[in-house]
Design a protein around this motif. Structure first.
Motif, mmCIF file in Angstrom:
data_model
loop_
_atom_site.group_PDB
_atom_site.id
_atom_site.type_symbol
_atom_site.label_atom_id
_atom_site.label_comp_id
_atom_site.label_asym_id
_atom_site.label_seq_id
_atom_site.Cartn_x
_atom_site.Cartn_y
_atom_site.Cartn_z
ATOM 1 N N TYR A 20 24.367 22.978 34.598
ATOM 2 C CA TYR A 20 25.110 21.913 35.265
ATOM 3 C C TYR A 20 26.551 21.899 34.783
ATOM 4 O O TYR A 20 26.822 21.988 33.594
ATOM 5 C CB TYR A 20 24.452 20.556 35.006
ATOM 6 C CG TYR A 20 23.263 20.335 35.913
ATOM 7 C CD1 TYR A 20 23.452 20.010 37.249
ATOM 8 C CD2 TYR A 20 21.969 20.479 35.438
ATOM 9 C CE1 TYR A 20 22.372 19.826 38.104
ATOM 10 C CE2 TYR A 20 20.880 20.298 36.275
ATOM 11 C CZ TYR A 20 21.089 19.973 37.609
ATOM 12 O OH TYR A 20 20.022 19.796 38.455
ATOM 13 N N ASP A 21 27.471 21.844 35.720
ATOM 14 C CA ASP A 21 28.908 21.819 35.473
ATOM 15 C C ASP A 21 29.460 23.188 35.063
ATOM 16 O O ASP A 21 30.636 23.294 34.766
ATOM 17 C CB ASP A 21 29.260 20.758 34.404
ATOM 18 C CG ASP A 21 30.740 20.377 34.458
ATOM 19 O OD1 ASP A 21 31.298 20.349 35.576
ATOM 20 O OD2 ASP A 21 31.326 20.151 33.397
ATOM 21 N N LEU A 41 28.772 25.806 44.741
ATOM 22 C CA LEU A 41 27.350 25.596 45.044
ATOM 23 C C LEU A 41 27.132 25.195 46.496
ATOM 24 O O LEU A 41 26.184 25.624 47.147
ATOM 25 C CB LEU A 41 26.778 24.510 44.126
ATOM 26 C CG LEU A 41 26.811 24.782 42.620
ATOM 27 C CD1 LEU A 41 26.163 23.631 41.867
ATOM 28 C CD2 LEU A 41 26.097 26.082 42.278
ATOM 29 N N ARG A 42 28.002 24.333 46.988
ATOM 30 C CA ARG A 42 27.800 23.861 48.366
ATOM 31 C C ARG A 42 28.032 24.979 49.376
ATOM 32 O O ARG A 42 27.392 25.023 50.416
ATOM 33 C CB ARG A 42 28.698 22.661 48.642
ATOM 34 C CG ARG A 42 28.288 21.478 47.784
ATOM 35 C CD ARG A 42 28.822 20.164 48.271
ATOM 36 N NE ARG A 42 28.403 19.102 47.367
ATOM 37 C CZ ARG A 42 28.410 17.804 47.649
ATOM 38 N NH1 ARG A 42 28.797 17.406 48.822
ATOM 39 N NH2 ARG A 42 28.017 16.900 46.767
ATOM 40 N N GLU A 70 24.814 26.950 49.363
ATOM 41 C CA GLU A 70 23.781 26.232 50.133
ATOM 42 C C GLU A 70 23.993 26.393 51.632
ATOM 43 O O GLU A 70 23.043 26.623 52.387
ATOM 44 C CB GLU A 70 23.806 24.743 49.787
ATOM 45 C CG GLU A 70 23.206 24.442 48.427
ATOM 46 C CD GLU A 70 23.076 22.935 48.187
ATOM 47 O OE1 GLU A 70 23.821 22.170 48.839
ATOM 48 O OE2 GLU A 70 22.243 22.552 47.356
ATOM 49 N N GLY A 118 32.576 15.622 58.586
ATOM 50 C CA GLY A 118 31.381 16.272 58.065
ATOM 51 C C GLY A 118 31.420 16.562 56.581
ATOM 52 O O GLY A 118 30.463 17.104 56.039
ATOM 53 N N VAL A 119 32.515 16.237 55.919
ATOM 54 C CA VAL A 119 32.600 16.525 54.487
ATOM 55 C C VAL A 119 32.449 15.227 53.692
ATOM 56 O O VAL A 119 33.205 14.282 53.877
ATOM 57 C CB VAL A 119 33.949 17.196 54.133
ATOM 58 C CG1 VAL A 119 34.100 17.343 52.621
ATOM 59 C CG2 VAL A 119 34.030 18.560 54.800
ATOM 60 N N ALA A 120 31.433 15.195 52.834
ATOM 61 C CA ALA A 120 31.183 14.007 52.014
ATOM 62 C C ALA A 120 31.465 14.352 50.563
ATOM 63 O O ALA A 120 30.667 14.090 49.684
ATOM 64 C CB ALA A 120 29.751 13.545 52.187
ATOM 65 N N GLY A 161 36.104 -0.258 55.616
ATOM 66 C CA GLY A 161 35.086 0.237 54.674
ATOM 67 C C GLY A 161 34.703 1.671 54.945
ATOM 68 O O GLY A 161 33.572 1.963 55.295
ATOM 69 N N ASP A 179 34.449 5.811 53.754
ATOM 70 C CA ASP A 179 34.180 6.609 52.558
ATOM 71 C C ASP A 179 34.731 8.017 52.735
ATOM 72 O O ASP A 179 34.998 8.466 53.844
ATOM 73 C CB ASP A 179 32.670 6.702 52.319
ATOM 74 C CG ASP A 179 32.104 5.355 51.901
ATOM 75 O OD1 ASP A 179 32.846 4.587 51.288
ATOM 76 O OD2 ASP A 179 30.934 5.089 52.206
ATOM 77 N N TYR A 180 34.866 8.714 51.629
ATOM 78 C CA TYR A 180 35.260 10.127 51.621
ATOM 79 C C TYR A 180 36.558 10.337 52.420
ATOM 80 O O TYR A 180 36.560 10.897 53.519
ATOM 81 C CB TYR A 180 34.131 11.013 52.179
ATOM 82 C CG TYR A 180 32.819 10.745 51.504
ATOM 83 C CD1 TYR A 180 32.651 11.029 50.154
ATOM 84 C CD2 TYR A 180 31.749 10.181 52.194
ATOM 85 C CE1 TYR A 180 31.460 10.750 49.509
ATOM 86 C CE2 TYR A 180 30.551 9.896 51.558
ATOM 87 C CZ TYR A 180 30.421 10.178 50.215
ATOM 88 O OH TYR A 180 29.251 9.897 49.577
ATOM 89 N N SER A 228 35.573 8.495 47.079
ATOM 90 C CA SER A 228 34.367 9.330 47.198
ATOM 91 C C SER A 228 33.147 8.483 47.501
ATOM 92 O O SER A 228 32.041 8.788 47.103
ATOM 93 C CB SER A 228 34.149 10.130 45.909
ATOM 94 O OG SER A 228 33.715 9.273 44.883
ATOM 95 N N GLY A 234 31.706 4.186 48.369
ATOM 96 C CA GLY A 234 31.758 2.868 47.747
ATOM 97 C C GLY A 234 33.145 2.278 47.886
ATOM 98 O O GLY A 234 33.833 2.507 48.875
#
Lengths: 827, 406
Positions: A39-40, A47-48, A51, A696-698, A742, A744-745, A802, A804
């Motif tokens: 991890y990291d 990684l994405r 995938e 499409g990018v989160a 409100g 996000d991303y 990112s 919230g």
């Protein structure tokens, strides 16, 4: 047309022809690099991206086998569990029976068994199930429980016997997994075994056993053994079990009992257990034949009112219109809750016969009933309903006819337009005529606009013109083309009677086209003073500042006193829309002779939010007739201007607190001071760009690191900078969601100008949710010590989100963290 | 002591047995002073504590238990409850199973991260509890179907936790269902994107955090503080990203507005950089819902006779909606009041699990299409992806031992 294109795209995409190609060499190299992944520590691999490439490969047979082989090979050589985990995840996406042996070898390893199952559990080949089944005997405890769970998830029937043997396992996790498994894979004999076991089981295990037995019963029904299932359900329903199990028994009985189900439900509803009654009523929707409806209708007649309310709702949920006569009857109940339920139910199961009853309730019942009845009139659908509405336009009392006509407007069936037109022209009842006109607007198409506008030429009563204007506005809302909106109105302005012109002029402020402005401007000079009055009023309602100059001219040079007043009023109203509101308010002030005009100016000064605006407010603070408005204006301007010149604003607010004519104003001034003190070192004067995201990018960080247009040239004239609301969230940060919503991303760029009285060092401090970077005078800068030039310094921040909340705060203090006085911030 | 407490159900039964004068279906008016809905609260982060405060505002609700795997959250929640009631009665738990095992609890609130929702809610319903579960109610589509099945089997009331579908968006519902836009064929939903892999670094697990229980059914990974502080949504193992976070509000709102909340799309097209600019859902009736785009805030609708966004029309004019009643919350007090009303009457709440599941399904399908980068054909009746077995693998996930929802 667009749909057709999408279908073509879909067809092509499903055929694989439009899908991006897999970058096989890079992918294989990346997979190899990931053998040592922790991890990291990705060894430079995204990684994405890996995938997404594997996802592509899973639908591309030309590379799928090769990629799977590479993953299997890397999994065998993987040096860390993190790497094994990541590779198992990829095999879950792309794996076939080819990868099963490698995954199977990991099933007994407590650290990685789950990830082997994670892949195997979703590879639907016999080999995957066989591998898990084999591992069942080689594991214990939680690992064994996990394997049982996966076998059950895969409905691996061959394991049923072995799983059943584990229901009494000394490991509780294994026993629970096995009991759950027997419910999914077991049969009638399993039920008997579970029932025996239940008698001596602990309470938490009884919960699992009951669930397993109920699942078995469902399987029995699915397999055609309804009789055995009914026995099981009857035991739960009639036995001494908690309410939720009796309810489960009843539901099972109802579902498994075919034609006898209605009688079972009726018996339950008439029974003495209120919990079961309520649940039984809710189950009425499970039985849908018409004969059963009659049974429920009869039942409804004999139960108390609160039961009737629920039964009526359940009848509506069943959707059988044969219950409509009963429900119509229930609208006359003495109990309001029953009447409301019935009125609402008719929206679902109403027939043409329900229309008069609903219309009457909508016209004359209590306010709440009116709302329910109107909603049902608009909602009800079915055979003959639309035609029945048309039939009812001309029958019944006045109130009911109005309600029917109103409902037609909401039902969007265009057929009654001609009938409504006739009513609008001829009906003797003012209310009916006006409702018909509004409904014409509601169901009218853009092509009907002219018909509606022409009603204004010779209405049956001049009072109809208000409804006509409303109908025209509604049709305007359905039109994109502003010229098309204006056209029929302009035609009437040319040839129609003066009364029609007076009525329609203000409508032109909606399209606000050049032709519309020309026509309204011309009408200002009409010899009919009512027309010229209406024209000036219309200019004052314009949605943009185009008529500002003309209004100023009229206000400053007209000889008609009414025109001067109307024009100045319009000019002040449009001022906030202009590029320089301060200058316009100054102009207006020169023309304002009446206190109501000065009050209007004072009321809008905060839109300017400048030093001059503050001075204007201040200049009236000693005027006894305008004192209250002036003080209030000064507070409101201060609330905006305080972020730019704290010293000046603070002095003003102190004065207001000392001399304000009432406590309300004084308190508002104190609130502004409180805010200034709370955020004393904070930069709150910002203008911002729009927000930027990547569809499409989160990945907030990726979006934040993307260079969007403003970042290429912050001085570009193409950037639109808008005011960022100085609203703070609980943690004291500037809440960007108040400005941007409100979302996000995403990220946005914000700018301010810092005026420093001298060249000096300062400390820049920031807190952010989630990302921030900045530029001072065009150069990237970080928090910490910065150098401010004497005069104006351009400061720009980029703030990213990112998910919230989305907020940040920038403060400028002295290098030793003490307060830095004398700075001024300008948006 | 526990045995002496009078719960709602035992009270009702006593009434029914004692007299025929009690109402046929007991409603709020018939409840006595001792009759209250005892609630257990599981997942006590910021959202959970906020919601708990809302529930405690109802006189007929008593918070009797709080549960969290992070001590700090748990202690704050305990203090909040005790502060409200002025005593020290609130019991604390670190394992949700101990809350569910209490006989005196009628309903469970779930405010954990999404990957726990199905496991906890199904276990609680099997034990006879009613559920209020924060959104996104599900992590996978199969979870949603199973939660619905269990709720129906045991006759449990299950309210999802999107207060916005009605509370924030009812203007849209009234405008569209009231016919002001004519026939609406397109909607734009502006919420965040999908979740993905989590690559946070290792950090030592601090005292007071039961990390294994935080992960629960999710794949094991080392502790990272960020995850326990609410930043779990971007990661697939725990959530569906912005798609399910605000999506469960806003797709829910769009679906309800368009009366599509009990069905699903037939096609889901991910953006392809060419013909399909943005994720697009196509429904049987031809309606298209786009992810992103539009012009006026979080959701836009375009009809044959007009278009609206959050600010009203394109000119910012927000007209009054038609004065019609659209069936929505029952009882009083918003979505919490709706749930509590239904706990008493056994009716389905506004955000019934079936509706919540259907909404979350739309968001999940969008995620799957994004992750795989290819279009999906969806059978909304069978709830199956058609002709793409690899995509179908994403309908469910294998849970970490010993957790399951069977």
């Amino acid at each position: 047309m667009k749909t057709k294109i999408l279908f073509l795209v879909l067809t092509a995409a499903l055929a694989g022809s439009t899908m991006a190609a897999v970058e096989i060499d890079k992918l294989e190299s990346s997979i190899e690099k990931l053998q040592a992944y922790e991890y990291d520590k990705t060894n430079g691999v995204d990684l994405r991206w890996v995938e997404s490439q594997i996802a592509l490969a899973s639908a591309d047979n030309s590379v799928r086998g090769k990629v799977e082989t590479k993953l299997i090979d890397s999994l065998a050589k993987a040096k860390t569990n993190d790497a094994k985990q990541f590779l198992c995840r990829q095999l879950r996406t792309i794996g076939t029976s080819q990868c099963v042996p490698q995954l199977a070898s990991m099933l007994t390893d407590k650290d990685i068994s789950h990830m082997a199952r994670y892949a195997l559990g979703r590879i639907e080949t016999p080999e995957a199930g066989n591998a898990l089944y084999k591992a069942l005997g080689q594991t214990s405890g939680k690992i064994k429980a996990g394997i049982i769970n996966t076998l059950v998830q895969m409905e691996y029937a061959a394991a049923a016997y072995d799983i059943t043997k584990l229901v009494n396992d000394c490991d509780k996790d294994v026993a629970i997994a096995a009991i759950r498994g027997t419910g999914r894979l077991g049969d009638r004999r399993t039920v008997v075994m579970l029932q025996r076991m239940r008698a001596s089981a602990a309470k938490d295990m009884q919960v699992e056993i009951d669930s397993a037995i109920l699942n078995c019963a469902r399987r029995l029904v699915e397999k055609g053994d309804g009789r055995s299932a009914v026995e099981i359900y009857r035991e739960y329903y009639n036995g001494k079990y908690p309410e939720h199990l009796r309810t489960a028994g009843l539901r099972g009985l109802v579902e498994a009992s075919g034609p006898k189900a209605a009688a079972i439900l009726v018996e339950a509803i008439k029974g003495d257990d209120p919990d079961i009654r309520r649940n039984a009523i809710a189950m009425m929707a499970l039985i849908k034949d018409e004969k059963t409806t009659d049974t429920f209708v009869e039942l409804c007649k004999v139960v108390p009112a609160d039961g009737q309310e629920l039964i009526v709702r359940s009848l509506a949920a069943r959707g059988d219109v044969s219950a409509a006569p009963l429900v119509i009857e229930m609208t006359g109940s003495t109990q309001e809750n029953v009447r409301l339920a019935a009125l609402e139910a008719l929206g679902d199961i109403g027939t043409p016969q329900a229309i008069p009853c609903l219309a009457k309730a909508a016209a004359s019942a209590t306010e709440r009933e009116k709302q329910f009845a109107r909603s049902s009139l608009a909602r009800m659908r079915g055979d003959g309903i639309d035609k029945a509405f048309i039939h009812r336009i001309n029958s019944g009392d006045s109130g009911s006819r109005i309600e029917v006509i109103r409902a037609i407007g909401l039902r969007l069936d265009c057929e009654p337009f001609a009938t409504l037109h006739e009513v609008a022209k001829t009906d003797a009842d003012d209310g009916i005529r006006r409702e018909a006109i509004i409904s014409m607007g509601r169901i009218g198409k853009p092509s009907d606009l002219e018909t509606i506008v022409k009603l204004a030429i010779a209405p049956k009563s001049s009072g109809d013109r208000g409804a006509i204007k409303q109908a025209v506005s509604i049709v305007f809302n359905k039109m994109q083309n502003k010229d098309d909106q204006a056209k029929p109105v302009l035609a009437v302005l040319k040839t129609g009677p003066d009364d029609a012109k007076i009525s329609l002029l203000s409508l032109l402020a909606t399209p606000a086209t050049a032709n519309a402005l020309k026509a309204v401007s011309a009408a200002v000079t009409s010899s009919n003073s009512k027309i010229s009055d209406a024209a000036i009023r219309a200019l004052g309602e314009w949605p943009n500042p185009a008529p500002v100059e003309q209004l100023y001219q009229i206000a400053s040079s007209s000889t008609n006193q009414i025109h001067k007043i109307l024009a100045l009023r319009g000019y002040i109203r449009l001022t906030p829309l202009t590029k320089n509101p301060t200058a316009c308010y100054v102009n207006a002030l020169k023309l304002a002779n009446r206190n109501d005009e000065i009050r209007q100016i004072l009321g809008g000064l905060h839109h300017a939010g400048t030093r001059k605006a503050l001075e204007i407010a201040e200049s009236y603070m000693n005027d006894q007739t305008l004192k209250a408005e002036a003080y209030m204006a000064a507070v409101k301007v201060s609330n905006v201007y305080c972020w730019e010149d704290r010293t000046r604003v603070r002095a003003m607010l102190d004065k207001i607190i000392a001399d304000a004519p009432n406590d309300g104003i004084r308190n508002q001034a104190r609130n502004v001071i409180r805010k200034m003190d709370e955020y004393k070192s904070v930069i709150a004067s910002w203008k911002g760009t729009k927000s930027f995201a990547i569809p499409g990018v989160a990945d907030g960080n990726r979006i934040f690191e993307t260079v969007f247009e403003p970042e290429k040239d912050f001085n570009s004239k193409d950037i639109v900078w808008q005011m960022v609301l100085p609203e703070f969230e609980g943690g004291g940060k500037l809440d960007l969601e108040k400005t941007y919503g409100g979302i996000d991303y995403c990220c946005a760029y914000l700018r301010t100008t810092i005026h420093s009285p001298i060249d000096q060092e300062a400390r820049l401090k920031w807190r952010v949710d989630d990302y921030i970077k900045s530029w001072l005078n065009g150069k990237p800068t970080k928090d910490g010590i910065i150098k401010l030039n004497k005069g104006a310094n351009t400061f720009i921040v980029k703030v990213g989100d990112s998910g919230g909340g989305w907020s940040f705060v920038c403060e400028i203090v002295k290098p030793d963290d003490s307060r830095l006085e004398g700075l001024r911030f300008e948006r | 002591m526990r045995g002496k407490q009078t719960t709602r159900r035992s009270f009702l039964r006593k009434c029914a047995a004692a007299t025929v004068a009690v109402p046929f279906v007991v409603n709020a008016k018939a409840f006595g002073a001792n009759d209250r809905i005892n609630m257990g609260f599981i997942g006590m982060g910021g959202q959970g504590r906020g919601d708990m405060g809302g529930f405690m505002g109802f006189n007929d609700v008593r918070a009797v238990a709080v549960c969290d795997v992070v001590d700090n959250h748990l202690n704050q929640a305990r203090d909040q409850v005790n502060g409200r009631y002025g005593n020290k009665d609130c019991k604390t738990y670190k394992d949700f199973r101990d809350v569910i095992a209490r006989d005196d609890i009628d309903a469970i609130f779930i405010g954990t991260p999404d990957h726990w929702h199905a496991v906890i809610s199904i276990a609680a319903m099997k034990a006879g509890k009613d559920i209020y579960c924060e959104k996104p109610e599900t992590l996978t589509i199969r979870e949603g179907r199973q939660m619905t099945t269990v709720a129906r089997t045991y006759g449990r009331v299950f309210s999802g936790g999107s207060q916005r579908v009605w509370g924030d968006y009812n203007w849209f519902h009234k405008m569209v269902r009231g016919g002001r836009l004519g026939e609406v064929k397109e909607a734009w939903v502006n919420v965040g994107g999908p979740s993905g892999a989590c690559n946070f670094k290792y950090e030592p697990t601090p005292p007071g955090v039961d990390w294994d229980m935080w992960l629960g059914p999710a794949p094991w990974r080392p502790y990272n503080e960020s995850l326990t502080k609410g930043n779990f949504r971007p990661f697939r193992d725990y959530s569906g990203g912005g798609m399910t976070d605000w999506g469960c509000h806003t797709f829910g709102g769009a679906l309800f507005t368009l009366n599509l909340h009990k069905t699903g799309p037939k096609l889901v097209l991910p953006p392809d950089g060419k013909d399909v600019e943005r994720l697009t859902y196509i429904f049987d009736n031809g309606v298209k819902i786009y992810h992103g785009g539009g012009w006026g805030g979080i959701v836009n609708f375009k009809g044959t006779e007009g278009e609206i966004g959050q600010i009203g029309d394109r000119n910012g004019k927000k007209e009054s909606p038609p004065n019609i009643h659209i069936p929505n919350y029952k009882g009083h007090g918003g979505i919490f009041g709706d749930f509590l009303h239904c706990v008493r009457t056994r009716e389905k709440p506004f955000r019934d699990i079936e509706i919540a599941h259907r909404t979350a399904t739309v968001a999940h399908l969008g995620n799957i299409a994004h992750w795989l980068g290819r279009p999906l054909k969806w059978d909304a009746v069978k709830e199956e992806i058609i002709g793409d077995p690899e995509a179908s693998r994403w309908l469910d996930r294998t849970k970490r031992e010993p957790w399951s929802i069977a």
